[in-house]
Design an enzyme around this catalytic site. Sequence first.
Site, PDB file in Angstrom:
ATOM      1  N   ASP A   1       0.837  -1.198   0.000  1.00 54.60           N
ATOM      2  CA  ASP A   1       0.000   0.000   0.000  1.00 54.60           C
ATOM      3  C   ASP A   1       0.876   1.254   0.000  1.00 54.60           C
ATOM      4  O   ASP A   1       2.093   1.183   0.196  1.00 54.60           O
ATOM      5  CB  ASP A   1      -0.903  -0.061   1.248  1.00 54.60           C
ATOM      6  CG  ASP A   1      -1.998   0.980   1.202  1.00 54.60           C
ATOM      7  OD1 ASP A   1      -2.329   1.460   0.099  1.00 54.60           O
ATOM      8  OD2 ASP A   1      -2.524   1.327   2.277  1.00 54.60           O
TER       9      ASP A   1
ATOM     10  N   ASP B   1      -9.019   3.749  -2.481  1.00 54.00           N
ATOM     11  CA  ASP B   1     -10.000   4.180  -1.471  1.00 54.00           C
ATOM     12  C   ASP B   1     -11.270   4.744  -2.095  1.00 54.00           C
ATOM     13  O   ASP B   1     -11.479   5.964  -2.153  1.00 54.00           O
ATOM     14  CB  ASP B   1      -9.354   5.209  -0.540  1.00 54.00           C
ATOM     15  CG  ASP B   1      -8.201   4.607   0.247  1.00 54.00           C
ATOM     16  OD1 ASP B   1      -8.118   3.361   0.328  1.00 54.00           O
ATOM     17  OD2 ASP B   1      -7.380   5.382   0.776  1.00 54.00           O
TER      18      ASP B   1
ATOM     19  N   GLU C   1       2.602   5.058  -3.955  1.00 51.56           N
ATOM     20  CA  GLU C   1       2.601   5.988  -5.117  1.00 51.56           C
ATOM     21  C   GLU C   1       3.925   6.719  -5.286  1.00 51.56           C
ATOM     22  O   GLU C   1       4.256   7.021  -6.439  1.00 51.56           O
ATOM     23  CB  GLU C   1       1.446   6.988  -4.968  1.00 51.56           C
ATOM     24  CG  GLU C   1       0.078   6.369  -5.147  1.00 51.56           C
ATOM     25  CD  GLU C   1      -0.321   5.435  -4.001  1.00 51.56           C
ATOM     26  OE1 GLU C   1       0.105   5.687  -2.866  1.00 51.56           O
ATOM     27  OE2 GLU C   1      -1.012   4.438  -4.260  1.00 51.56           O
TER      28      GLU C   1
HETATM   29  C1  GLC Z   1      -4.886   3.256   2.652  1.00 53.90           C
HETATM   30  C2  GLC Z   1      -5.338   2.058   1.839  1.00 53.90           C
HETATM   31  C3  GLC Z   1      -6.419   1.324   2.572  1.00 53.90           C
HETATM   32  C4  GLC Z   1      -5.899   0.904   3.945  1.00 53.90           C
HETATM   33  C5  GLC Z   1      -5.433   2.121   4.721  1.00 53.90           C
HETATM   34  C6  GLC Z   1      -4.773   1.771   6.051  1.00 53.90           C
HETATM   35  O1  GLC Z   1      -5.884   4.187   2.727  1.00 53.90           O
HETATM   36  O2  GLC Z   1      -5.762   2.440   0.563  1.00 53.90           O
HETATM   37  O3  GLC Z   1      -6.863   0.215   1.850  1.00 53.90           O
HETATM   38  O4  GLC Z   1      -6.893   0.262   4.664  1.00 53.90           O
HETATM   39  O5  GLC Z   1      -4.487   2.842   3.945  1.00 53.90           O
HETATM   40  O6  GLC Z   1      -3.677   0.959   5.867  1.00 53.90           O
END
Ligand code: GLC
Length: 815
Positions: free
Chosen positions: A427, A503, A430
């Site tokens: 995650d 998200d 980017e």
């Molecule tokens: C980001 C991710 C999401 C995750 C969150 C906490 O927003 O896109 O899927 O739950 O971080 O890690």
Amino acid sequence: MADINNKITEEAIQENTLDAGIQHVNNPVLDLPQIVKKYLQKVTSYMQKENSFLFTDGSATVEVKVVSDEIIRVRLAPHSQFLEDFSYAVPNADQHVAVYAFQENEETYSVSTNTVTCVVNKGNFHISFQDRDGQIINRDHSPMHWEENPDFGGYYVYCTKVATESESFYGLGDKPTQLNLRGKRVTNWNSDTYSFSFNQDPLYRSIPFYIGLNGGEAYGIFFDNTFKTYFDFASEVHDQTSFWSEGGELQYYYIHGPHMMDVVKRYHSITGTHYLPPLWALGFHQCRWSYYPESKVIEIAEGFRKRNIPCDAIYLDIDYMDGYRCFTWNKHYFSNPKKMIKSLADNGFKTVVIIDPGIKVDDNYWVFKEGKENKYFCRRGDDYFMEGHVWPGRCQFPDFTNPDTREWWGTLFKGLVDVGVAGVWNDMNEPAVFGRGTFPNDVRHNYDGYRGSHRKAHNIYGMQMVRATYDGLKKLNHGKRPFTITRSAYAGTQRYASVWTGDNVATWEHLRLGVLQLQRLSVSGMPFCGTDIGGFSGEPDGELFTRWIQFGVFSPFMRAHSAGDTREREPWSFGEELEAINKKFIELRYKLLPYIYAAFWEQTKYGFPILRPVTMIEQEELGNIVREEEFSFGDKILVSPVVNPGQLTKRVYLPKGQWYNYWSHEQLSGGQEHDISTPLDQMPIFVRAGAVIPEFPVMQYVDVKQVEVLKLLVYYTDTEVNSFVYEDHGDTFAYEQEIYLEKKFVVKGNKNNLIINQSVDGLFTERYETYKIHLIGFPFSINKVMADDHSIAITVENDIPTVVVNKDFRNILVN
Ligand code: GLC
């Protein structure tokens, strides 16, 4: 083949006048009085180096390279100096063999393969691509051009092509907008976009690849440039499509069609396909930010088993870590991770954990210490470390473009793999930085030895992170297929990971957006994709959640996920009636697993997408350009998810041919729309006539039991249709050594109906002993079924005539 002729020489470069090509324009972004755009001038000479042809106007050089019979690469070097030929997306542009020829006449040079001709106009340096019949498929509107940008000292590079009146455009990754990109301008710059909205751009991924569809003929352009890139599809000027970049080389691949499917397949031939995922990864996954402590995780897992709702994976979001330090455990919440993961595994659950790139600055933290000692973290232009705040607070970030860093990163998963973690969710790559969005442009990257600033490395940072994760897991897994997901991606990331759309929000609009985004990702070469089922932020009502689960069954990746501040979001959270419907649909996913697995095999082997928009199925039908909700899932099932509240019927277009309503078995003719009843416990699902759909019995998780009898749903046809069933270990790479089995079934219609069990490809020993064949939609009452000349018993199951045959049957004749 021509001899080397008119060699490009320094003198030739000096002689040409550049001034004629200069245009002066104001650049509002940089607020500079004048930026000088330079255009290619007339071609003065060329030379050939094997399958590359270099054309110059005396100052700039263009390389036209034959990559394969159907793919031609074009590169521009403004001052005749090409960058080194290195690409993260295309590991090897030299792997294909093609026969090519060169011709020169008074006005043009042409480089031809068996299928495509690239024509370079001597007078204006316009480049065009023609098919074998000399029909122009794609051509320049103006010569390639560039401007020297005083801001960073490099070039902005531009290519402008003609957009014909009826041309439509597809691809470009995860853009949350209409499927046809005509009239849009989009940007590629990977961005953390919590709660993104319709038309928001850019989002998390950069896939600079589009398909143009022109009079029923498709072609592709892959602009392999990792800098911030832009695409304008007849938005600024109605008859032009342009793409440009804030740096790097103007380098693009022209990919010949004429079928969209072939364009995607050929794009995969240079950027790679997705490896075959472990079978369990195709099941249902339950996620939340976050399930903790361990008693909660166990409770959720038991919730599934108690209710007999199938599920294969449960996720741990950032709260499993100690202060959000990657590769650590919060001992307060998870006192014995190994024991917990073992008990989940005993109950059929795989555990997937999240990992972020931000490493907490903390001299008592081993990951930080190792990274610091070995100089694995990114530095700014002034040599200070790149620091930014993310979940753990002040962080530094590994330079994943450094092969040593990637190698190290891969080893960090050992502890997680040792305690039984089965998959890794990548995650915030980017890369996301709180407050400032991402890294400043001056951060320097190793770029696998080819060097670059963050302007160049930004869009591939996430891809290199998940590559490191994938490679590390592959080594630690001892030959078993890894399972990885990534939020950020660049073209080629499909070689390492699945993706989810980030998200999203719990609204009906987002459900519909998901339908568009997954189709777009699929035709953009990202086949293993899914949305956060239910919507990440906000609260879905039960109806929205159920409709999303239904769409999830037909999403290549099926995972429910929700933000931490939302109410409980499990399939049973919305009352008994909806729980039963959610269960029925998750069960459907498990029944379809062998069909879905075969579709993944087709992706791995041939590069076919799993989701296919109707335009891709019938590209010659102009009316399909506006159809966005119907898509096929594999090549035999077509669906149209319900994306509006309270919708009890839906008008659905079926492509030409005969179809069966999955629920009622009613036969429907394609090439037209139908009103389909859509009570909440049904969604429009159709099966192509002549299909053989393999079905598993409902199971609570993959591998829970050995399937000995494979059900085959055979749908009557009056033509001839091929289907296949695919089998292998389900979790190893042995399929790369032909340890798999591909069985072809042909359904042939005439007065009687014939089912032929035909070719067998691969070395895997079949698991199923028998097939139970359901004979669906036969227009006559079935009196007799012969298997290899022996009459066999017909029984009736759920009103469907059914026969049981040994796996080795050759022919079945239905009378
Ligand atoms: C980001 C991710 C999401 C995750 C969150 C906490 O927003 O896109 O899927 O739950 O971080 O890690």
